[in-house]
Design a protein around this motif. Structure first.
Motif, PDB file in Angstrom:
ATOM      1  N   ASP A 113     -22.459  -6.253  -0.074  1.00 25.51           N
ATOM      2  CA  ASP A 113     -21.209  -6.619  -0.767  1.00 25.51           C
ATOM      3  C   ASP A 113     -20.871  -5.603  -1.843  1.00 25.51           C
ATOM      4  O   ASP A 113     -21.790  -5.014  -2.369  1.00 25.51           O
ATOM      5  CB  ASP A 113     -21.330  -7.892  -1.788  1.00 25.51           C
ATOM      6  CG  ASP A 113     -21.423  -9.065  -0.893  1.00 25.51           C
ATOM      7  OD1 ASP A 113     -21.829 -10.149  -1.478  1.00 25.51           O
ATOM      8  OD2 ASP A 113     -20.729  -9.214   0.076  1.00 25.51           O
ATOM      9  N   MET A 114     -19.681  -5.114  -1.815  1.00 28.15           N
ATOM     10  CA  MET A 114     -19.197  -4.086  -2.798  1.00 28.15           C
ATOM     11  C   MET A 114     -17.777  -4.715  -3.436  1.00 28.15           C
ATOM     12  O   MET A 114     -16.942  -5.226  -2.832  1.00 28.15           O
ATOM     13  CB  MET A 114     -18.389  -2.793  -2.268  1.00 28.15           C
ATOM     14  CG  MET A 114     -19.478  -1.823  -2.074  1.00 28.15           C
ATOM     15  SD  MET A 114     -19.036  -0.170  -1.320  1.00 28.15           S
ATOM     16  CE  MET A 114     -19.038   0.782  -2.657  1.00 28.15           C
ATOM     17  N   ASP A 115     -17.977  -5.202  -4.975  1.00 26.38           N
ATOM     18  CA  ASP A 115     -17.110  -5.900  -5.494  1.00 26.38           C
ATOM     19  C   ASP A 115     -16.620  -4.829  -6.710  1.00 26.38           C
ATOM     20  O   ASP A 115     -17.056  -4.090  -7.492  1.00 26.38           O
ATOM     21  CB  ASP A 115     -18.054  -7.089  -6.460  1.00 26.38           C
ATOM     22  CG  ASP A 115     -18.509  -8.126  -5.334  1.00 26.38           C
ATOM     23  OD1 ASP A 115     -19.785  -8.259  -5.530  1.00 26.38           O
ATOM     24  OD2 ASP A 115     -17.441  -8.812  -4.936  1.00 26.38           O
ATOM     25  N   PHE A 116     -15.177  -5.099  -6.258  1.00 27.25           N
ATOM     26  CA  PHE A 116     -14.318  -3.964  -7.306  1.00 27.25           C
ATOM     27  C   PHE A 116     -13.807  -4.743  -8.204  1.00 27.25           C
ATOM     28  O   PHE A 116     -13.141  -5.774  -8.545  1.00 27.25           O
ATOM     29  CB  PHE A 116     -13.382  -3.431  -6.206  1.00 27.25           C
ATOM     30  CG  PHE A 116     -13.811  -2.609  -5.262  1.00 27.25           C
ATOM     31  CD1 PHE A 116     -13.928  -3.270  -3.800  1.00 27.25           C
ATOM     32  CD2 PHE A 116     -14.143  -1.285  -5.358  1.00 27.25           C
ATOM     33  CE1 PHE A 116     -14.793  -2.398  -2.853  1.00 27.25           C
ATOM     34  CE2 PHE A 116     -14.721  -0.471  -4.209  1.00 27.25           C
ATOM     35  CZ  PHE A 116     -14.838  -1.388  -2.922  1.00 27.25           C
ATOM     36  N   THR A 117     -13.770  -4.182  -9.552  1.00 31.20           N
ATOM     37  CA  THR A 117     -13.316  -4.603 -10.701  1.00 31.20           C
ATOM     38  C   THR A 117     -12.534  -3.439 -11.421  1.00 31.20           C
ATOM     39  O   THR A 117     -12.683  -2.428 -11.280  1.00 31.20           O
ATOM     40  CB  THR A 117     -14.259  -5.177 -11.742  1.00 31.20           C
ATOM     41  OG1 THR A 117     -15.353  -4.226 -11.992  1.00 31.20           O
ATOM     42  CG2 THR A 117     -15.176  -6.438 -11.032  1.00 31.20           C
ATOM     43  N   LYS A 118     -11.656  -3.847 -12.676  1.00 33.10           N
ATOM     44  CA  LYS A 118     -10.855  -2.978 -13.389  1.00 33.10           C
ATOM     45  C   LYS A 118     -10.033  -2.090 -12.627  1.00 33.10           C
ATOM     46  O   LYS A 118     -10.053  -0.941 -12.790  1.00 33.10           O
ATOM     47  CB  LYS A 118     -11.983  -2.337 -14.357  1.00 33.10           C
ATOM     48  CG  LYS A 118     -12.628  -3.086 -15.220  1.00 33.10           C
ATOM     49  CD  LYS A 118     -13.424  -2.202 -16.254  1.00 33.10           C
ATOM     50  CE  LYS A 118     -14.524  -3.216 -17.107  1.00 33.10           C
ATOM     51  NZ  LYS A 118     -15.330  -2.136 -17.740  1.00 33.10           N
ATOM     52  N   THR A 119      -9.463  -2.563 -11.539  1.00 38.59           N
ATOM     53  CA  THR A 119      -8.646  -1.614 -10.559  1.00 38.59           C
ATOM     54  C   THR A 119      -7.571  -1.227 -11.095  1.00 38.59           C
ATOM     55  O   THR A 119      -6.806  -2.150 -11.665  1.00 38.59           O
ATOM     56  CB  THR A 119      -8.605  -2.585  -9.310  1.00 38.59           C
ATOM     57  OG1 THR A 119      -9.903  -2.911  -8.685  1.00 38.59           O
ATOM     58  CG2 THR A 119      -7.751  -1.653  -8.239  1.00 38.59           C
ATOM     59  N   GLN A 120      -7.227  -0.034 -11.456  1.00 36.59           N
ATOM     60  CA  GLN A 120      -6.160   0.648 -11.681  1.00 36.59           C
ATOM     61  C   GLN A 120      -5.341   1.537 -10.670  1.00 36.59           C
ATOM     62  O   GLN A 120      -5.961   2.007  -9.899  1.00 36.59           O
ATOM     63  CB  GLN A 120      -6.329   1.645 -12.840  1.00 36.59           C
ATOM     64  CG  GLN A 120      -7.038   0.900 -13.951  1.00 36.59           C
ATOM     65  CD  GLN A 120      -7.500   1.932 -15.086  1.00 36.59           C
ATOM     66  OE1 GLN A 120      -8.217   2.413 -14.995  1.00 36.59           O
ATOM     67  NE2 GLN A 120      -6.400   2.206 -16.031  1.00 36.59           N
ATOM     68  N   HIS A 121      -3.923   1.296 -10.494  1.00 34.98           N
ATOM     69  CA  HIS A 121      -3.339   1.985  -9.511  1.00 34.98           C
ATOM     70  C   HIS A 121      -2.460   3.049 -10.050  1.00 34.98           C
ATOM     71  O   HIS A 121      -2.063   3.098 -11.241  1.00 34.98           O
ATOM     72  CB  HIS A 121      -2.185   1.143  -8.977  1.00 34.98           C
ATOM     73  CG  HIS A 121      -2.576   0.084  -8.007  1.00 34.98           C
ATOM     74  ND1 HIS A 121      -2.031  -1.043  -8.023  1.00 34.98           N
ATOM     75  CD2 HIS A 121      -3.940  -0.113  -7.418  1.00 34.98           C
ATOM     76  CE1 HIS A 121      -2.964  -2.092  -7.250  1.00 34.98           C
ATOM     77  NE2 HIS A 121      -4.089  -1.443  -6.963  1.00 34.98           N
ATOM     78  N   ASN A 122      -2.483   4.177  -9.236  1.00 37.06           N
ATOM     79  CA  ASN A 122      -1.497   5.368  -9.518  1.00 37.06           C
ATOM     80  C   ASN A 122      -1.795   5.950 -10.920  1.00 37.06           C
ATOM     81  O   ASN A 122      -0.956   6.548 -11.512  1.00 37.06           O
ATOM     82  CB  ASN A 122       0.109   4.947  -9.644  1.00 37.06           C
ATOM     83  CG  ASN A 122       0.367   4.216  -8.117  1.00 37.06           C
ATOM     84  OD1 ASN A 122      -0.072   4.698  -7.223  1.00 37.06           O
ATOM     85  ND2 ASN A 122       1.583   3.395  -8.095  1.00 37.06           N
ATOM     86  N   THR A 157       1.005  -1.228  -0.085  1.00 33.41           N
ATOM     87  CA  THR A 157      -0.293  -0.053  -0.063  1.00 33.41           C
ATOM     88  C   THR A 157       0.742   1.075  -0.210  1.00 33.41           C
ATOM     89  O   THR A 157       0.341   2.408  -0.516  1.00 33.41           O
ATOM     90  CB  THR A 157      -1.094   0.119   1.081  1.00 33.41           C
ATOM     91  OG1 THR A 157      -0.235  -0.210   2.332  1.00 33.41           O
ATOM     92  CG2 THR A 157      -1.866  -0.923   1.109  1.00 33.41           C
ATOM     93  N   ALA A 158       2.326   1.131   0.408  1.00 35.28           N
ATOM     94  CA  ALA A 158       2.959   2.082   0.556  1.00 35.28           C
ATOM     95  C   ALA A 158       3.316   2.843  -0.775  1.00 35.28           C
ATOM     96  O   ALA A 158       3.448   3.943  -1.182  1.00 35.28           O
ATOM     97  CB  ALA A 158       4.373   2.064   1.308  1.00 35.28           C
ATOM     98  N   SER A 159       3.299   1.840  -1.950  1.00 35.14           N
ATOM     99  CA  SER A 159       3.649   2.331  -3.402  1.00 35.14           C
ATOM    100  C   SER A 159       2.397   2.817  -4.044  1.00 35.14           C
ATOM    101  O   SER A 159       2.482   3.327  -5.160  1.00 35.14           O
ATOM    102  CB  SER A 159       4.201   0.951  -3.961  1.00 35.14           C
ATOM    103  OG  SER A 159       3.183   0.154  -4.116  1.00 35.14           O
ATOM    104  N   ILE A 160       1.058   2.645  -3.556  1.00 29.59           N
ATOM    105  CA  ILE A 160      -0.138   3.198  -4.131  1.00 29.59           C
ATOM    106  C   ILE A 160      -0.460   4.652  -3.771  1.00 29.59           C
ATOM    107  O   ILE A 160      -0.772   4.894  -2.548  1.00 29.59           O
ATOM    108  CB  ILE A 160      -1.200   2.287  -3.655  1.00 29.59           C
ATOM    109  CG1 ILE A 160      -0.958   0.564  -4.202  1.00 29.59           C
ATOM    110  CG2 ILE A 160      -2.486   2.683  -4.326  1.00 29.59           C
ATOM    111  CD1 ILE A 160      -1.844  -0.183  -3.998  1.00 29.59           C
ATOM    112  N   GLN A 161      -0.459   5.372  -4.885  1.00 27.75           N
ATOM    113  CA  GLN A 161      -0.998   6.768  -4.488  1.00 27.75           C
ATOM    114  C   GLN A 161      -2.382   7.208  -4.978  1.00 27.75           C
ATOM    115  O   GLN A 161      -2.710   7.849  -4.507  1.00 27.75           O
ATOM    116  CB  GLN A 161      -0.115   7.669  -5.401  1.00 27.75           C
ATOM    117  CG  GLN A 161       1.537   7.527  -5.452  1.00 27.75           C
ATOM    118  CD  GLN A 161       1.858   8.005  -4.059  1.00 27.75           C
ATOM    119  OE1 GLN A 161       1.603   8.951  -3.201  1.00 27.75           O
ATOM    120  NE2 GLN A 161       2.813   7.284  -3.169  1.00 27.75           N
ATOM    121  N   SER A 162      -2.840   6.303  -5.834  1.00 28.46           N
ATOM    122  CA  SER A 162      -4.128   6.531  -5.995  1.00 28.46           C
ATOM    123  C   SER A 162      -4.888   5.000  -6.617  1.00 28.46           C
ATOM    124  O   SER A 162      -4.213   4.153  -6.980  1.00 28.46           O
ATOM    125  CB  SER A 162      -4.493   7.431  -7.203  1.00 28.46           C
ATOM    126  OG  SER A 162      -4.014   7.033  -8.407  1.00 28.46           O
TER     127      SER A 162
END
Lengths: 211, 213
Positions: free
Chosen positions: A191-200, A41-46
């Motif tokens: 339930d909240m299901d998350f898809t198409k997750t993109q970081h940073n 999580t430290a490397s994740i800005q967004s």
């Protein structure tokens, strides 16, 4: 005497097994897991992702489904935007919460409410993976072949009134939050299901404006 | 001068009397069928719900989803939850229209409020109406079919055989329910507005058509 000890142990084992979610076993090395979670999580800005929310009404044997987009930006900016079948927006930013339904925009300063502070904090912690540090909940970590599961049980009366339990499912490889399950005291759960997750991804500051 | 004052006082009294009873000019009439024909027959309906009002000088606004569901055993449930899935209340009527609060958040758990919401649903779903008390009146083109309640009356007002409005009143109006998009007698409307004249709040409902799976 031996029979009594054996019976007590069996009963104890049964209850331990019942508390363990089906298909999951306790994480063997929790400190090591916490460390890899912190590093990730430290490397994740967004974070940007789509979500599908399903509210399960247990006594009605029914469910209500909605969809939207989720955005997070370090350290404490969250935007949850429902798009179908209704428009609804929740933005959290620096202790302020804005809620916008189809007619009205409301602002809440969480500094005026311990409950809102706790809700704000747990949402940010769930998405940031920093739930172990949250003192409003007792956290237990489990794992299966493909997921980690963090089970959060409220540790104070305020949170107990709102939730029976919150479960955070993380994908084993990426440690992305795949699913958030919030269970109410009455047994209904969301339930909240998350898809198409993109970081940073570069996220416009305007997404998190509380106005 | 004295005559003027007498006339003014009489005029005021007449004006107030006319205002206080909105049903004063109803004429007894015959209806071709009972108003119970307008009772909604629903399986499941989902609405966007917005509540606006004020308590003393403080305004309040609440939004969420309102789910109506009828079960095979004849019972009906009405559940109000916020957009994020958090339940505000869950009400139940059994097949004999006996009412029960299945669950409710502490902030809404006030006897007067629960009673008002129960009455709103009773009026809309036409529950707990004593059909033996039904009487029919006419005002212009509008037909008023009236049921006697524990306190006051429930009026089902139709025009050209279409239900246009529901009112609860005693000596004055307490609740008015207006709606649109009621495509048949037994259908639930697409949009509704509950106006609480004494309690100073409104409930707006707008039907949601769920996404196809």
């Amino acid at each position: 005497m031996h029979k009594l000890i054996f019976t007590a142990l069996s009963v104890g084992c049964f209850f331990m097994a019942a508390a363990q979610p089906k298909g999951f076993k306790p994480v063997a090395n929790v400190p090591a897991f916490q460390q890899s979670l912190s590093k990730s999580t430290a490397s994740i800005q967004s974070i940007q992702s789509d979500f599908v929310q399903t509210k399960h009404l247990s006594l009605l044997a029914d469910k209500i489904t909605s969809k939207g987009k989720f955005y997070y930006r370090k350290e404490d900016k969250v935007r949850i935007e429902y798009t179908t079948p209704y428009q609804y927006l929740l933005v959290m930013n620096a202790g302020q919460i804005m809620v916008k339904d189809e007619q009205k925009t409301s602002k809440i300063n969480t500094r005026n409410s311990k409950t809102m502070q706790s809700v704000n904090r747990i949402m940010i912690d769930c998405m940031r993976g920093t739930v172990f540090a949250n003192t409003d909940f007792k956290v237990t970590a489990f794992e299966s072949g493909s997921n980690y599961l963090l089970s959060l049980v409220p540790a104070n009366e305020t949170m107990k009134k709102m939730f029976r339990q919150i479960d955070v499912y993380l994908a084993k490889g990426s440690l992305d939050v795949d699913r958030l399950t919030m269970t109410e005291q009455g047994g209904d759960f969301t339930d909240m299901d998350f898809t198409k997750t993109q970081h940073n991804v570069a996220l416009n500051e305007g997404l998190f404006k509380v106005r | 001068m004295r005559d003027c004052l007498k006339f003014a006082s009489l005029a005021c009294l007449l004006f107030l009397a006319a205002c206080s009873n909105p049903y004063k000019h109803l004429q007894p009439a015959q209806a071709s069928s009972s108003a119970m024909r307008y009772q909604p027959h629903l399986t499941k309906e989902l609405y966007r719900c917005v509540v606006d009002g004020r308590v003393l000088f403080k305004k309040f606004h609440l939004s969420g989803l309102l789910l109506f569901k009828t079960f095979e055993d004849g019972s009906t449930r009405v559940v109000f939850q916020n957009e994020m899935g958090f339940s505000f209340f869950d009400f139940k009527w059994d097949k004999e229209d006996h009412f029960e609060v299945v669950s409710i958040i502490p902030q809404l758990d006030k006897p007067a409020l629960v009673k008002t919401l129960q009455k709103d649903m009773n009026l809309l779903l036409m529950k707990n109406l004593d059909v033996k008390t039904e009487q029919t009146y006419r005002q212009g083109k509008a037909l008023f079919q009236r049921f006697t309640l524990e306190k006051g009356y429930a009026y089902y007002i139709s025009d050209s055989n279409q239900l246009v409005r529901i009112e609860n009143a005693g000596k004055s109006k307490v609740i008015t329910i207006t709606f649109s998009g009621k495509h048949s007698d037994a259908a639930m409307p697409e949009a509704l507005l509950f106006r609480h004249h004494k309690a100073h709040f409104t409930i707006q409902l707008k039907q949601i058509v769920p996404d196809a799976e």
